[in-house]
Design a protein around this motif. Structure first.
Motif, mmCIF file in Angstrom:
data_model
loop_
_atom_site.group_PDB
_atom_site.id
_atom_site.type_symbol
_atom_site.label_atom_id
_atom_site.label_comp_id
_atom_site.label_asym_id
_atom_site.label_seq_id
_atom_site.Cartn_x
_atom_site.Cartn_y
_atom_site.Cartn_z
ATOM 1 N N ARG B 140 33.934 33.749 0.136
ATOM 2 C CA ARG B 140 35.228 33.592 0.977
ATOM 3 C C ARG B 140 36.352 34.429 0.313
ATOM 4 O O ARG B 140 36.176 34.726 -1.080
ATOM 5 N N LEU B 165 26.838 27.674 -0.315
ATOM 6 C CA LEU B 165 26.371 27.094 0.718
ATOM 7 C C LEU B 165 25.581 28.090 1.550
ATOM 8 O O LEU B 165 25.838 29.302 1.595
ATOM 9 N N ALA B 182 24.920 21.887 -0.041
ATOM 10 C CA ALA B 182 26.296 21.122 -0.026
ATOM 11 C C ALA B 182 25.919 20.005 -0.977
ATOM 12 O O ALA B 182 27.064 19.997 -2.025
ATOM 13 N N LYS B 247 34.180 29.123 -1.714
ATOM 14 C CA LYS B 247 32.780 29.058 -1.372
ATOM 15 C C LYS B 247 32.247 30.296 -1.173
ATOM 16 O O LYS B 247 33.021 31.289 -1.022
ATOM 17 N N HIS B 249 28.745 32.024 0.841
ATOM 18 C CA HIS B 249 27.679 31.712 1.801
ATOM 19 C C HIS B 249 26.601 32.773 1.483
ATOM 20 O O HIS B 249 26.720 33.736 1.637
ATOM 21 N N ILE B 369 32.179 18.329 0.630
ATOM 22 C CA ILE B 369 32.184 19.782 0.839
ATOM 23 C C ILE B 369 32.692 20.062 2.270
ATOM 24 O O ILE B 369 33.253 21.452 2.132
ATOM 25 N N ASP B 371 31.816 21.499 4.905
ATOM 26 C CA ASP B 371 31.622 22.936 5.482
ATOM 27 C C ASP B 371 31.250 22.916 7.064
ATOM 28 O O ASP B 371 30.597 21.895 7.395
ATOM 29 N N ASP B 372 31.821 23.872 7.735
ATOM 30 C CA ASP B 372 31.470 23.934 8.881
ATOM 31 C C ASP B 372 29.884 23.633 9.537
ATOM 32 O O ASP B 372 29.697 23.033 10.357
#
Lengths: 219, 411
Positions: B140, B165, B182, B247, B249, B369, B371-372
């Protein structure tokens, strides 16, 4: 930030508490099951005494055999269903040995019932068939376990098909009960499980459903 | 009385309950601080990205590093190619031409692991802070801002990790891994709160250059150099931190085979590291008192538990097979009503309590967490993760031990 040692000790104390609580609940659960079974056992023992007295009354007062046989079957069915519960609770029992002693008393009760049924057949003719199933209590042997599963299912199925013609009496053969050991010696039974039909035929091998049915009802 | 098998079950449950309780007791007093990060000064950071045949991802990975919220004159990106056989080098060269702070270094040989190109990049770096990034990961924008302060506020801190993540989970396997990542991120933060972060995962981690050099850079022989480097730092008195406030990814394996291979590598690397530092057990701070015993104990419990499980399962299967064969031969019932009745034992109750606690902890981790990708997790996936996915792990552990023993492993 929390002190790391504190979290380790807190978790340990918490886990021990939960475990102790769980073990107490376990004892409570198993005791309540054993109390229920004890109560049923007491009732069954009273019923058996009643049964023995009734047989004497049947003899002395010439009460109809039909009534006596019906009463024996009802009693046998009752302790059979209690035995099923006992086996279920016994296999789920982890913490105590209470159920084992109840099991022994049930085995004695069932042995008495068997002997009563022999008397009854002598007095009232052979209108019903007695199947005594001697099994190995708490066996760890794979082959014995498999055979017992097979025998239990088959006998349960035959019993379901012939409710009023067959008296099914399962007895654990390795509970160190002299009376049961004597009976086993009498029939030269050395290995369990074994099915004893009408005090005459000893079955210890795997056989077809129809063959067993034939042996029970036409021997 | 309790028989041996029941005793083992009680023991496993005790250990499981203890670990869950430990995490809960770490979390509760720190629940408002899990997203804390110290505000750090802006200082130069060299980001090292090892690359091998990453042509499809490398452009996106460089773009994501370039878009980090960090002054461009304080940021250099060094991509070290490990002799890719695809057109990764051409793609990287495009970026090198376009941006002053992107550099390409091509390794003189294919080392087959990430450690060697990473070390080359570290030695070539001009700044005092080193970030290591994977070519298939996208941090991020605020990653450096929310990580660097941990290194600056405490001299003991040698490395910082963040929440790793799953990126864009599409397949079922990736969705399950999204849950796993997560939960691991949440657990790692809790471990951070007791100074027990044991890995700074490859997707994105930040280090002090002088600490990396002092401890001897990444181990080029280890299969999980990101675990080994932290254990080495810990053995030398440093610690690693975790910033849950940011985060990265990372692309996860799409299917079971790739996942299995990846976990074999992780497990082998973990065991190599455990073996290397076995002498420090019960000796050096959290490494010797918690991390090494925890890893050793988990390995023992995993292997022994699997053995016990297989033994009981096989026994049950053989009994069922034999009795069913007899029933089929006899033309009698295969299942009766009695077979379907069940009286729960105290062990069943303990198991249920443990499962519910584990489920609650997993859900807590997913909620925290937030997260989407994880938000889309459905109940089935969570149950599958807890019941099936985690149960597969000991099999992978055994396979990796076998590969390690016969020396049959590669990156």
């Amino acid at each position: 930030m929390v002190n790391s040692k504190q979290a380790f000790w807190q978790a340990l104390v918490f886990t021990i508490l939960i475990f102790v609580l769980g073990i107490f609940l376990g004892f409570f659960l198993e005791n309540s099951r054993s109390d229920t079974l004890q109560l049923r056992l007491l009732n069954s023992e009273v019923n058996l005494l009643d049964e023995q007295l009734r047989n004497r009354v049947t003899d002395d007062l010439n009460v109809e055999c039909e009534l006596a046989v019906e009463s024996t079957f009802n009693f046998a069915d009752k302790i059979y269903s209690e035995a099923v519960n006992l086996e279920k609770y016994d296999s789920a029992s982890t913490l105590g040995d209470d159920l084992k002693s109840i099991h022994r008393r049930y085995d004695l009760l069932r042995t008495l019932l068997w002997l009563e049924s022999i008397d009854l057949r002598d007095r009232c003719g052979e209108d019903f068939h007695t199947v005594v199933y001697f099994y190995d209590y708490a066996t760890e042997n794979i082959e014995v376990s498999a055979k017992q599963n097979f025998y239990s299912r088959m006998l349960e199925e035959i019993k379901a098909n012939h409710q009023k013609e067959m008296l099914l009496i399962p007895i654990a053969g390795n509970m160190n009960l002299d009376s049961v050991d004597l009976a086993l010696n009498n029939y030269n039974i050395e290995k369990l499980p074994v099915i004893l039909i009408n005090e005459e035929i000893v079955i210890d091998e795997v056989l077809m459903f129809e063959e067993l049915e034939e042996l029970i009802f036409n021997s | 009385m309790v028989n041996f098998i029941d005793f083992l079950f009680f023991f496993y449950m005790f250990v499981g309950l203890y670990m869950l309780s430990l995490f809960i007791f770490i979390y509760l007093p720190n629940r408002l601080k899990v997203f804390y990060f110290p505000n750090g000064k802006v200082e130069g950071v060299s980001i090292i990205m090892p690359c091998y045949n990453e042509a499809p991802h490398i452009g996106e990975a460089i773009e994501s590093l370039l878009s980090l919220d960090w002054p461009k004159d304080k940021l250099e990106i060094i991509v070290v190619d490990d002799r890719s056989t695809d057109n990764s080098v051409e793609v990287i060269k495009e970026y090198e031409r376009k941006y002053d702070n992107v550099r390409l270094i091509v390794n003189s040989r294919n080392s087959g692991k990430a450690a060697e190109p990473t070390n080359i990049g570290i030695l070539a770096a001009k700044f005092d802070y080193i970030a290591v990034a994977d070519a298939d990961s996208t941090p991020r924008k605020d990653a450096l801002k929310k990580m660097i302060g941990f290194l600056q506020e405490d001299k003991r801190v040698g490395g910082v990790t963040c929440a790793v993540l799953a990126a864009r989970p599409e397949t079922f396997m990736q969705k399950i891994q999204a849950i796993e990542y997560a939960v691991i991120a949440f657990n790692r933060k809790l471990l951070d709160l007791i100074d027990a972060v044991y890995v700074t995962p490859g997707p994105f981690a930040l280090y002090k250059k002088k600490v990396l050099i002092e401890v001897g850079l990444f181990d080029t022989k280890n299969m999980t150099q990101d675990i080994e480097i932290v254990w080495r730092m810990l053995s030398k008195g440093y610690i690693a931190r975790m910033s849950l406030a940011t985060k990265v990814h990372s692309v996860t394996p799409r299917g079971f085979r790739l996942w299995w291979k990846q976990r074999i590598r992780w497990n082998i690397g973990g065991k190599q590291t455990l073996w290397k530092y076995k002498g420090l057990i019960f000796k050096k701070g959290m490494l010797g008192l918690f991390i090494i015993p925890f890893f050793s104990f988990s390995l023992f419990l995993g292997v022994f538990g699997l053995g016990l499980f297989v033994y009981l399962l096989l026994k049950r299967l053989v009994v069922t097979y034999l009795s069913t064969s007899y029933s089929i031969y006899a033309s009698s019932a295969i299942v009766t009503f009695q077979d379907l009745t069940f009286a729960p034992s105290i062990l069943n109750f303990f198991g249920l309590v443990l499962f519910l606690l584990g489920l609650s902890f997993t859900i807590l981790g997913l909620v925290i967490i937030n997260d989407d990708h994880v938000k889309k997790s459905n109940v089935f996936n969570i149950f599958f993760y807890l019941i099936v996915y985690l149960a597969i792990y000991p099999f992978n552990l055994i396979h990796s031990l076998y590969k390690l023993a016969v020396g049959k492993y590669s990156w």
